[in-house]
Design a protein around this motif. Structure first.
Motif, mmCIF file in Angstrom:
data_model
loop_
_atom_site.group_PDB
_atom_site.id
_atom_site.type_symbol
_atom_site.label_atom_id
_atom_site.label_comp_id
_atom_site.label_asym_id
_atom_site.label_seq_id
_atom_site.Cartn_x
_atom_site.Cartn_y
_atom_site.Cartn_z
ATOM 1 N N ASN A 1 21.000 -50.604 -22.456
ATOM 2 C CA ASN A 1 20.729 -49.791 -21.265
ATOM 3 C C ASN A 1 21.970 -49.079 -20.739
ATOM 4 O OD1 ASN A 1 18.001 -50.709 -21.185
ATOM 5 N ND2 ASN A 1 18.706 -52.612 -20.241
ATOM 6 N N LEU A 2 23.007 -48.963 -21.569
ATOM 7 C CA LEU A 2 24.282 -48.429 -21.103
ATOM 8 C C LEU A 2 24.703 -47.145 -21.810
ATOM 9 C CD1 LEU A 2 26.248 -51.802 -20.919
ATOM 10 C CD2 LEU A 2 25.254 -50.523 -19.018
ATOM 11 N N LYS A 3 23.823 -46.557 -22.590
ATOM 12 C CA LYS A 3 24.195 -45.356 -23.333
ATOM 13 C C LYS A 3 24.427 -44.183 -22.382
ATOM 14 C CE LYS A 3 21.521 -46.995 -27.292
ATOM 15 N NZ LYS A 3 20.325 -46.802 -28.125
ATOM 16 N N GLU A 4 25.513 -43.467 -22.638
ATOM 17 C CA GLU A 4 25.894 -42.289 -21.847
ATOM 18 C C GLU A 4 26.127 -42.650 -20.370
ATOM 19 O OE1 GLU A 4 26.698 -39.403 -23.206
ATOM 20 O OE2 GLU A 4 26.243 -40.360 -25.132
ATOM 21 N N LEU A 5 26.799 -43.771 -20.148
ATOM 22 C CA LEU A 5 27.168 -44.208 -18.801
ATOM 23 C C LEU A 5 28.672 -44.108 -18.636
ATOM 24 C CD1 LEU A 5 26.642 -45.585 -16.033
ATOM 25 C CD2 LEU A 5 26.829 -47.784 -17.221
ATOM 26 N N TYR A 6 29.126 -43.404 -17.583
ATOM 27 C CA TYR A 6 30.535 -43.185 -17.322
ATOM 28 C C TYR A 6 30.930 -43.787 -15.971
ATOM 29 C CZ TYR A 6 30.290 -39.608 -21.021
ATOM 30 O OH TYR A 6 30.101 -38.944 -22.219
ATOM 31 N N SER A 7 32.220 -44.070 -15.841
ATOM 32 C CA SER A 7 32.745 -44.555 -14.572
ATOM 33 C C SER A 7 34.157 -44.002 -14.390
ATOM 34 C CB SER A 7 32.768 -46.082 -14.535
ATOM 35 O OG SER A 7 33.272 -46.555 -13.300
ATOM 36 N N ALA A 8 34.567 -43.861 -13.135
ATOM 37 C CA ALA A 8 35.937 -43.447 -12.815
ATOM 38 C C ALA A 8 36.529 -44.452 -11.846
ATOM 39 C CB ALA A 8 35.956 -42.047 -12.211
ATOM 40 N N SER A 9 37.766 -44.856 -12.095
ATOM 41 C CA SER A 9 38.399 -45.863 -11.253
ATOM 42 C C SER A 9 39.900 -45.891 -11.533
ATOM 43 C CB SER A 9 37.789 -47.244 -11.528
ATOM 44 O OG SER A 9 38.434 -48.254 -10.767
ATOM 45 N N SER A 10 40.644 -46.484 -10.608
ATOM 46 C CA SER A 10 42.072 -46.695 -10.847
ATOM 47 C C SER A 10 42.311 -47.982 -11.620
ATOM 48 C CB SER A 10 42.832 -46.743 -9.518
ATOM 49 O OG SER A 10 42.308 -47.760 -8.680
ATOM 50 N N TYR A 11 41.243 -48.761 -11.871
ATOM 51 C CA TYR A 11 41.413 -49.990 -12.639
ATOM 52 C C TYR A 11 40.191 -50.277 -13.504
ATOM 53 C CZ TYR A 11 42.253 -54.739 -14.117
ATOM 54 O OH TYR A 11 42.432 -55.846 -14.899
ATOM 55 N N PHE A 12 40.458 -50.654 -14.741
ATOM 56 C CA PHE A 12 39.467 -51.223 -15.652
ATOM 57 C C PHE A 12 40.106 -52.422 -16.333
ATOM 58 C CE2 PHE A 12 38.129 -46.773 -15.377
ATOM 59 C CZ PHE A 12 36.760 -46.908 -15.146
ATOM 60 N N GLY A 13 39.302 -53.396 -16.691
ATOM 61 C CA GLY A 13 39.838 -54.569 -17.354
ATOM 62 C C GLY A 13 40.556 -54.237 -18.643
ATOM 63 N N ALA A 14 40.107 -53.158 -19.325
ATOM 64 C CA ALA A 14 40.680 -52.768 -20.615
ATOM 65 C C ALA A 14 41.923 -51.901 -20.477
ATOM 66 C CB ALA A 14 39.628 -52.029 -21.440
ATOM 67 N N LEU A 15 42.355 -51.642 -19.275
ATOM 68 C CA LEU A 15 43.499 -50.763 -19.044
ATOM 69 C C LEU A 15 44.735 -51.292 -19.779
ATOM 70 C CD1 LEU A 15 44.297 -48.211 -17.445
ATOM 71 C CD2 LEU A 15 44.959 -49.724 -15.562
ATOM 72 N N SER A 16 45.339 -50.417 -20.577
ATOM 73 C CA SER A 16 46.493 -50.817 -21.383
ATOM 74 C C SER A 16 47.771 -50.300 -20.737
ATOM 75 C CB SER A 16 46.362 -50.272 -22.816
ATOM 76 O OG SER A 16 47.473 -50.659 -23.591
ATOM 77 N N THR A 17 48.257 -51.054 -19.771
ATOM 78 C CA THR A 17 49.522 -50.750 -19.108
ATOM 79 C C THR A 17 50.320 -52.045 -19.008
ATOM 80 O OG1 THR A 17 48.641 -51.196 -16.891
ATOM 81 C CG2 THR A 17 48.444 -48.930 -17.715
ATOM 82 N N PRO A 18 51.644 -51.966 -18.875
ATOM 83 C CA PRO A 18 52.431 -53.190 -18.713
ATOM 84 C C PRO A 18 51.986 -54.009 -17.516
ATOM 85 C CG PRO A 18 53.867 -51.327 -19.219
ATOM 86 C CD PRO A 18 52.492 -50.759 -18.975
ATOM 87 N N GLU A 19 51.614 -53.322 -16.416
ATOM 88 C CA GLU A 19 51.194 -54.031 -15.199
ATOM 89 C C GLU A 19 49.916 -54.822 -15.445
ATOM 90 O OE1 GLU A 19 53.910 -50.854 -14.390
ATOM 91 O OE2 GLU A 19 51.917 -50.739 -15.312
ATOM 92 N N ASN A 20 48.955 -54.216 -16.162
ATOM 93 C CA ASN A 20 47.709 -54.935 -16.412
ATOM 94 C C ASN A 20 47.886 -56.037 -17.441
ATOM 95 O OD1 ASN A 20 44.930 -55.389 -15.896
ATOM 96 N ND2 ASN A 20 44.382 -54.307 -17.767
ATOM 97 N N GLU A 21 48.734 -55.815 -18.417
ATOM 98 C CA GLU A 21 48.987 -56.873 -19.393
ATOM 99 C C GLU A 21 49.576 -58.101 -18.712
ATOM 100 O OE1 GLU A 21 48.001 -56.939 -22.559
ATOM 101 O OE2 GLU A 21 47.063 -55.007 -22.132
#
Length: 383
Positions: free
Chosen positions: A274-294
């Motif tokens: 039920n998630l096909k063609e679903l988008y989101s915008a945010s300053s944070y996602f769990g998958a964010l690849s930054t030193p701070e998120n790691e």
């Protein structure tokens, strides 16, 4: 449901986190507690449409408490969390609970992750008696003294995303759906103005009460329009119910979905089909690849284990709320009540969203556009 966390004494280890206990066990003794601790009322929805966010919110806040308590807490006082149900469906109105706790000096501050309608009611109750950090995305414009809103706002989150959809993907006809309260209505007012500027139009707009168990009728109404995209401003379980009905109707073959408030817990509950063609915008996602998120992920899973609640923007916001509070009390211990959200960008605190670089302005958290990829978000671009 109310609960208090018995935090450990300040020490070097982040692993000393005690499982929250029921506040009812100590409620009558709160006013008599030693003043050596700094008590934070953590306001999160524990039932109703937004209740699915609670585990992630509690877990993220506990990471901040452990990290701060491993140093010197807040102003030299170890932090204690008191979890308070801020859902509209809560048995006892949160306004009554907070007023009582403030009157007996049982809490020193509030960190709130709840809907804007609750914040507006609480602003009339708190009245600068304790600092109040409001953490989630919201409609903007909160400048009440003593309240500090640190989440994403439509001008930074919604606007750039709509520009991408309209200009880069040439999507010009939109349907707007949301729950019937201030954030969806204010956000959609902003969206309407933004879409008009880009020669796009609104084909459908509707607001729903909380807790609708069947959204198939709403999806059928949208299907009767010429909309190419639907902006979803439904909260928690209501967004999940909508996604399931949308997926079952195969509507993804006709239009995309976009939401600023659907996070990783919502994806898991909606179901991959039920998630096909679903988008989101945010300053944070769990998958964010930054030193701070790691760094944050490492601390989070070190404390809670690999089966911890999903990392997501709303949960992570309570981590930043507690950290922001510590920064606020370091900088404005004696004059915080004269400040408001407009000073938030100048507060130095440990952030997951903001790059910890000297050349990066403190108040800027990049916004990312992501697309559902199975039950996870895949980040497409920085907006």
């Amino acid at each position: 449901m109310l609960a208090a966390s018995n935090t450990s004494s300040i020490g070097p280890s982040l692993s000393k986190v005690i499982v929250p206990s029921e506040l009812s066990e100590i409620e009558g003794k709160l006013a008599d507690f030693p003043r050596g601790t700094f008590r934070i009322g953590l306001l999160i929805p524990m039932c109703g449409s937004a209740g699915l966010w609670a585990p992630s919110c509690i877990s993220s806040a506990q990471v901040a408490v452990a990290q701060l308590n491993a140093k010197d807490g807040i102003n030299g006082r170890p932090i204690e969390l008191i979890m308070i149900d801020s859902a509209l469906e809560a048995q006892t109105p949160v306004e009554e609970v907070i007023n009582s706790l403030i009157e007996v000096r049982a809490i020193d501050a509030i960190v709130g992750m709840h809907i804007s309608a609750v914040r507006q009611n609480l602003s009339k109750i708190v009245r600068q008696r304790v600092p109040y950090i409001y953490t989630p995305l919201y409609e903007g414009g909160e400048n009440t003294k003593g309240i500090f809103a640190i989440g994403d706002t439509p001008d930074r989150q919604l606007g750039p995303a709509l520009e991408h959809f309209c200009n880069d993907m040439n999507i010009k006809n939109w349907a707007l759906v949301g729950n019937d309260y201030v954030w969806p209505r204010s956000s959609n007012t902003y969206a309407a103005e933004k879409l008009s500027q880009m020669s796009a139009r609104i084909s459908f707009e509707k607001y729903m009460p909380f807790g609708v168990n069947d959204m198939s009728g709403l999806v059928a109404e949208i299907a009767e329009t010429d909309a190419e995209a639907v902006l979803i401003s439904l909260v928690g379980q209501d967004a999940i119910t909508f996604n399931r009905a949308f997926g079952e109707a195969g509507m993804h073959e006709r239009m995309i979905r976009f939401s600023c408030a659907i996070e990783e817990n919502g994806l898991l509950a909606s179901g991959e089909d039920n998630l096909k063609e679903l988008y989101s915008a945010s300053s944070y996602f769990g998958a964010l690849s930054t030193p701070e998120n790691e760094n944050f992920r490492e601390r989070y899973y070190a404390i809670h284990g690999e089966t911890a609640p999903a990392l997501n923007s709303l949960g992570q916001s309570t981590y930043e709320g507690v950290q922001f509070l510590a920064g606020l009390m370091t900088t404005h211990k004696d004059d915080w009540s004269d400040k408001d959200s407009r000073c938030s960008g100048a507060i130095s605190f440990d952030s997951v969203r903001r790059p910890n670089k000297a050349e990066q302005p403190l108040g800027v958290a990049p916004i990312y556009l992501a697309k559902a990829d199975g039950a996870l978000f895949r980040i497409i671009k920085k907006l």
